[in-house]
Design a protein around this motif. Structure first.
Motif, PDB file in Angstrom:
ATOM      1  N   LYS A  91     -16.624   4.507  25.953  1.00  0.00           N
ATOM      2  CA  LYS A  91     -17.160   3.260  25.351  1.00  0.00           C
ATOM      3  C   LYS A  91     -18.801   3.589  25.054  1.00  0.00           C
ATOM      4  O   LYS A  91     -19.042   3.208  23.962  1.00  0.00           O
ATOM      5  N   CYS A 148     -22.271  -3.964  21.176  1.00  0.00           N
ATOM      6  CA  CYS A 148     -21.146  -3.277  21.337  1.00  0.00           C
ATOM      7  C   CYS A 148     -20.724  -3.158  22.609  1.00  0.00           C
ATOM      8  O   CYS A 148     -19.295  -3.012  23.039  1.00  0.00           O
ATOM      9  N   GLU A 149     -21.402  -3.124  23.648  1.00  0.00           N
ATOM     10  CA  GLU A 149     -21.002  -2.793  25.213  1.00  0.00           C
ATOM     11  C   GLU A 149     -20.184  -3.984  25.410  1.00  0.00           C
ATOM     12  O   GLU A 149     -19.450  -3.691  26.506  1.00  0.00           O
ATOM     13  N   CYS A 190     -20.567   3.453  21.413  1.00  0.00           N
ATOM     14  CA  CYS A 190     -21.464   2.661  20.808  1.00  0.00           C
ATOM     15  C   CYS A 190     -22.990   3.185  20.599  1.00  0.00           C
ATOM     16  O   CYS A 190     -23.676   2.826  19.718  1.00  0.00           O
TER      17      CYS A 190
END
Length: 177
Positions: free
Chosen positions: A76, A89-90, A80
């Motif tokens: 992830k 995004c996180e 990002c």
């Protein structure tokens, strides 16, 4: 009385000064909606392109072995970081990684859920690292808020109860031994 109304309407029809105002009043809202939709479409295209780019670069790094000890949070963070311009995004990105059996493959599961930003984050749906020589499918789902949610293109996005629109990207790779 009817003669007076006819005379006023005839005079208004012959007067060319008002024609520009009437055309402006009719066409201006159409141009504003088109302009706002153009901005929304441009940002949607930019976000989708950057999400797919971030996912592709991350999957490429996974395939060639640049990243080791991969888990959900690492992938992830890499997506990002590689995507660049995705807002929040996180907190807005949700990943799903699953193995696919090529001998019995029909299609990906239809149910694709994203982060509900109104509730506490439950980031992991299904995340299986897989074994050697196994085909893995990685789906990334991102929620975002349209800039103009009630006008033009922004009104036609599929949104949830919170008003967030959804976009997703899919990539696949084979775990090397």
């Amino acid at each position: 009385m009817i003669r007076g109304i006819r005379h006023i309407l005839r005079r208004f029809r012959r007067d060319e000064r008002a024609s520009v105002t009437v055309e402006f009043v009719i066409l201006f809202p159409i141009f504003v909606v088109m302009f706002m939709s153009t901005i929304e479409l441009g940002l949607l295209t930019l976000r989708q392109t950057m999400l797919e780019h971030g996912l592709d670069v991350t999957v490429r790094d996974l395939r060639i072995g640049l990243t080791e000890n991969v888990d959900h949070d690492t992938i992830k963070d890499l997506i990002c970081e590689n995507a660049g311009v995705l807002p929040d995004c996180e907190t807005s990105l949700k990943l799903e990684m699953m193995p696919i059996d090529l001998r019995s493959y029909t299609s990906l599961p239809d149910e694709l859920d994203c982060v509900d930003r109104a509730e506490d984050v439950n980031p992991v749906r299904t995340f299986t690292n897989g074994t050697s020589n196994e085909l893995m499918v990685l789906r990334a789902c991102l929620k975002f808020t349209p800039i103009f949610p009630n006008v033009g293109l922004g009104r036609n996005f599929g949104t949830d109860a919170n008003g967030d629109a959804i976009m997703y990207a899919v990539s696949a790779f084979v775990n090397e031994p």
